[in-house]
Design an enzyme around this catalytic site. Structure first.
Site, PDB file in Angstrom:
ATOM      1  N   THR B  40       0.811  -1.213   0.000  1.00 44.89           N
ATOM      2  CA  THR B  40       0.000   0.000   0.000  1.00 44.89           C
ATOM      3  C   THR B  40       0.852   1.273   0.000  1.00 44.89           C
ATOM      4  OG1 THR B  40      -1.827  -1.139   1.061  1.00 44.89           O
ATOM      5  CG2 THR B  40      -1.738   1.233   1.373  1.00 44.89           C
ATOM      6  N   HIS B  49      -2.198  14.926   4.170  1.00 44.45           N
ATOM      7  CA  HIS B  49      -3.516  15.530   4.371  1.00 44.45           C
ATOM      8  C   HIS B  49      -3.495  16.556   5.503  1.00 44.45           C
ATOM      9  CE1 HIS B  49      -5.729  12.902   1.624  1.00 44.45           C
ATOM     10  NE2 HIS B  49      -4.887  11.945   2.010  1.00 44.45           N
ATOM     11  N   SER B 337      -5.946   5.750   4.195  1.00 42.98           N
ATOM     12  CA  SER B 337      -5.785   7.201   4.172  1.00 42.98           C
ATOM     13  C   SER B 337      -6.436   7.796   5.405  1.00 42.98           C
ATOM     14  CB  SER B 337      -6.453   7.771   2.909  1.00 42.98           C
ATOM     15  OG  SER B 337      -6.361   9.165   2.921  1.00 42.98           O
TER      16      SER B 337
END
Lengths: 421, 478
Positions: B40, B49, B337
């Site tokens: 991943t 973010h 995420s």
């Protein structure tokens, strides 16, 4: 800073012929910059024959064809640097390059010939879905591995794309002991030369599936299989037509892209259809004294035409340095490709600067049978030549004579189109 | 016997390893693949973010904020690429403006600094290629972009330098808890350890469920991406999201830290934990949706597409804790995420749990700084020439598209946890990551790998295991 009259970017067939022509046109100070370990470019891995039929009236292999030009460059005592990467060219014609011996260095040129060649379209650019295992090669990479390094990229092969390198590699892989199962081509016609379809596929019983593409690639580590499907007239896969092929290798021969990153960097205008520089009758780009030839200008199928084109570019670069190339007066004749003609090289003609005879090269966008290549001076048709077959995979040409243009002093456009009658 | 074994050499496992390497302990990271950053962590949006998406009060919200705040300093300490380019969440209809307002408020609650709601015109002034449809956006100046390989490899190398062992090609098959330790059965023998950190990404449920009665379930949520050439990298400066819907954050358009343009991901829940294949339908979805948000995307400039799997746990929060019914086993699961963003904080959090449980003592000689692979493009012309004079390998360009020299590739091979495959070289140096996608440089990189690792060309792989590039010699079967 070192300086040369003419710096040639690339020592493949285009660069070599341009250098020789420039030298023979009276320029001594010439430097060829080549990024690979030897001169000759992609010809070094093209060990099959069929090169030089037009130029030498002989069937040579790629390395043999290259050797003729390398020998000439050596005899003419033209300087070259190998293993040298050009990383930037400025508008002012300062070339920045690097190699192991000299580090990063700059060269001031009076004229530049762009002869960087092209690269192959990659799997990513084709957006083929599936896994990303080992065993997917562009045909040219596989060709290098087989012909120059001596390694087999795989045993059971599927080829997507019928460009010439793909066709040549279908034969090569077969000769080296691999099983080539099928060549799939997205378009309803082949992208390669007819003679290569006959000699590389038909002669070996390898099927060519037109209007087909790869819709899936399987295998986590190494390719285990691919799925091929038929496509509709828009190139979209038709559900229900999928056929699975077990294979360990997928070769891609789906088009070549002129390598114009350096050209763009220096502000050379690029023609979207060819992805090569826009050039005038002297093969000069929008930047004065910067010329282009070979596959960086537009992708060729025969090296003979590359050599011919590069000879013109080299000769004109020499004329430019000597001040013999008249200033561009701006009253140029525009060449207009239409009616099946995709582009022309060159794109403009200045009758004052052109040679006695000018070759205009172009490609058609579809297969045309028993049609005519027509040339119009403004609205008047001045040439009408019948061709039994024209295909996108084969470059076409028309010749424009200077003496003919003399009778058309106010000519604005020359249109080249394909007509049925 | 190890004190701690970390299963998984992704960004979470490597971050945990690096933080734990501050302490006196015998630590080992095991991974089934041949290198760090193979799951991943290698195939995601590469976004740092800002932190407005996660549910206030969740572990995800907390570690996102912390990770975001730690990233800049860490990028200096460990020498990887990071840039705070800011992000925009577009709102495409007036009806959704309340949802944008709610996202703003959630962000404020989570502690995100500098959030601002912009009008459509303000957005287009900031990003001229945002489409006319955007009626507003949430601007987060703290959003950033990072090199996911760079971050993971930096953490791993630094952990290795500080004494952490790495065992690759070592898939853990079973875990047995005995009285005083865990026994991990692998293809390469049994590994004993007092503590286990389960940082196995999409496989974390498998290991958790081996030792716990309280089951968790991770769904591989596949996302397809398209990567565009660097010539398209300036189309937008900020990361462009759209308002989150039922399936995550939708299709984003962002520059990457190296100057490419990235579009994606889709969100498709699948069963296969190795299902990293792209599909026609999802690639088309990426292209269609991206163009709704940003105009003038030159789709002819796509150089590659790929798919990654998010490790989506049913509870949709990070699970980072010691198992109640299996003391000594620490989960680091459900890291989807903003897992990449949170990684520095996740590492710290895991290390703190183990420091207390295992009563770890700090080392005196911990090396906090790591120097990355020298990028000659960051040098002046004079410095670069001097570098080549000292080491001519830096004058030999192997990857034309990204202008990567032999010197950089040699460094990638010979540094701690060095590369031994084409992908390993690619992730460390970018050789093969450019527009020709390794067409020119792969045979040359193979030559270098063969020479430096003293192995035959036929042994060289793309990414370990059975991914050999060439299968034999010409005519060897004739």
């Amino acid at each position: 800073m070192k300086s040369y009259d003419i710096v040639i970017i690339g020592g493949g067939p285009a660069g070599l012929a341009a250098a020789a022509a420039a030298k023979k046109s009276g320029i001594d100070s010439i430097l060829i910059l080549e990024r690979d370990r030897e001169l000759g470019g992609i010809l070094n891995q093209c060990i099959h024959n069929g090169f030089g039929l037009h130029t030498f009236k002989e069937e040579l292999t790629g390395p043999e064809y290259a050797r003729r030009f390398i020998d000439e460059v050596e005899e003419l005592k033209i300087e070259y640097l190998l293993n040298t990467m050009v990383i930037d060219i400025s508008k002012e014609k300062v070339v920045t390059a690097m190699n192991r011996q000299e580090g990063l260095f700059e060269i001031q040129a009076k004229a530049i010939v762009l002869a960087m060649g092209c690269r192959e379209r990659s799997r990513g650019a084709l957006n083929i879905p599936g896994y990303r295992p080992a065993g997917i090669f562009s045909a040219g990479t596989a060709q290098r591995l087989v012909n120059m390094e001596g390694f087999m990229p795989g045993r059971k092969v599927v080829i997507l794309g019928s460009g010439d390198i793909g066709l040549i590699m279908a034969r090569r892989m077969t000769l080296e002991g691999a099983k080539v199962q099928v060549v799939a081509e997205l378009m309803p016609y082949s992208g390669g030369l007819k003679r290569n379809i006959v000699q590389c596929l038909d002669d070996f019983g390898i099927p060519l599936k037109l209007s087909h593409t790869v819709v899936d690639i399987r295998g986590k580590y190494r390719v285990e299989g691919v799925t091929i499907a038929e496509v509709d007239t828009k190139g979209k896969p038709i559900p229900g037509t999928e056929v699975d092929y077990e294979c360990d290798t997928l070769l891609l021969s789906c088009g070549l892209i002129p390598e114009n990153e350096l050209s763009r960097g220096m502000g050379v205008e690029i023609e979207p259809v060819t992805s090569g520089p826009v050039v005038n009758e002297s093969l000069e780009t929008n930047i004065e004294g910067v010329f282009a030839c070979g596959n960086v200008l537009h992708v060729h199928d025969l090296v003979d035409y590359v050599s011919e084109e590069a000879t013109t570019a080299g000769h004109n670069a020499a004329r430019y340095v000597k001040g013999e190339l008249e200033e561009n007066r701006g009253n140029e004749i525009r060449l207009i490709p239409t009616g099946g003609v995709r582009y022309t090289v060159p794109k403009t003609i200045d009758a004052g600067r052109m040679a006695d005879e000018l070759t205009v090269r172009f490609r058609v966008g579809a297969v045309f049978k028993n049609c005519y290549i027509s040339v119009y001076y403004d609205d008047e048709r001045v040439a009408h030549r019948k061709r039994p077959v024209m295909a996108p995979g084969e470059m076409e040409e028309v010749k424009i004579k200077k003496e003919n243009l003399a009778s058309y002093p106010n000519l604005k456009t020359i249109t080249i189109k394909i007509e049925e009658a | 016997m190890y004190d701690i074994v970390i299963i998984g050499a992704g960004v979470s496992g490597c971050a945990a390893a690096r933080e734990l390497s501050r302490y006196q302990a015998r630590i080992c990271v095991v991974d089934k693949e041949e290198d760090v950053c193979c799951g991943t962590s290698k195939a995601n949006s590469a976004i740092v973010h800002a932190g407005h998406d996660a549910e206030p009060g969740s572990l995800m919200a907390r570690l996102n904020l912390e990770g975001n705040r730690m990233m800049e300093e860490l990028s200096h300490e460990l020498d990887f690429s990071f840039r705070r380019n800011g992000s925009l969440v577009l709102c495409m209809s007036e009806d959704e403006m309340p949802a944008l307002q709610a996202l703003y408020e959630r962000g404020v609650k989570n502690g995100v600094e500098g959030l601002q709601i912009l009008t459509g015109d303000e957005v287009r002034k900031m990003e001229p290629n945002v489409t006319e449809e955007a009626v507003g956006a949430l601007y987060a100046p703290t959003g950033g972009i990072v090199c996911p390989f760079g971050l993971t490899i930096a953490l791993a190398e630094n952990a290795a330098v500080n004494g952490v062992e790495f065992r690759f090609n070592t898939e853990v098959e079973t875990i047995r808890k005995s009285e005083d330790c865990f026994e991990l059965e692998t293809k390469n023998g049994t590994i004993k350890t007092r503590f286990v950190v389960n940082a196995a990404g999409v496989y974390a449920d498998k290991f958790h469920n081996m030792v716990s009665g309280t089951k968790i379930h991770i769904t591989p949520r596949r996302g397809d991406y398209c990567l565009l050439d660097k010539t398209a990298g300036n189309l937008v400066d900020k990361t462009i999201f759209t308002l989150p819907g039922k399936y995550g954050k939708g299709i984003l358009v962002t520059p990457t830290i190296h100057g490419n343009l990235l579009l994606g991901p889709t969100a498709n829940d699948i069963e296969d934990k190795e299902g990293t294949n792209t599909t026609q339908a999802e690639l088309e979805e990426v292209i269609t949706k991206a163009q709704r948000n940003v105009k003038n995307i030159p789709m002819k400039q796509v150089i590659t597409s790929f798919a990654g799997l998010r490790a989506h746990e049913d509870g949709h929060d990070f699970i980072i804790k010691e198992l109640e019914d299996c003391p000594g086993f620490i989960d680091c699961a459900g890291i989807e995420s903003p897992g990449l963003t949170s990684a520095p904080a996740i590492g710290k959090f895991v290390a703190e749990i183990l420091r207390d449980k295992a009563q770890l003592q700090e080392k005196e000689n911990f090396i906090a700084k790591r120097k990355g692979i020298l990028d000659p493009k960051t040098l002046s012309k004079e410095e670069r020439s001097e570098l080549i004079r000292k080491n001519p390998a830096y004058g030999n360009i192997i990857c034309r598209c990204e202008t990567i020299s032999e010197g950089e590739i040699l460094d990638a091979i010979h540094r701690p946890l060095g590369a031994h495959s084409l992908d390993g070289v690619k992730r460390r140096t970018r050789a093969g990551m450019g527009r020709c996608q390794a067409g020119f440089c792969s045979p040359r990189t193979m030559d270098i790998l063969a020479r430096e690792l003293e192995i035959d060309m036929r042994e060289i792989t793309k990414s370990g295991g059975e991914s050999k590039i060439v299968v034999g010699l010409d005519k060897d079967r004739l």
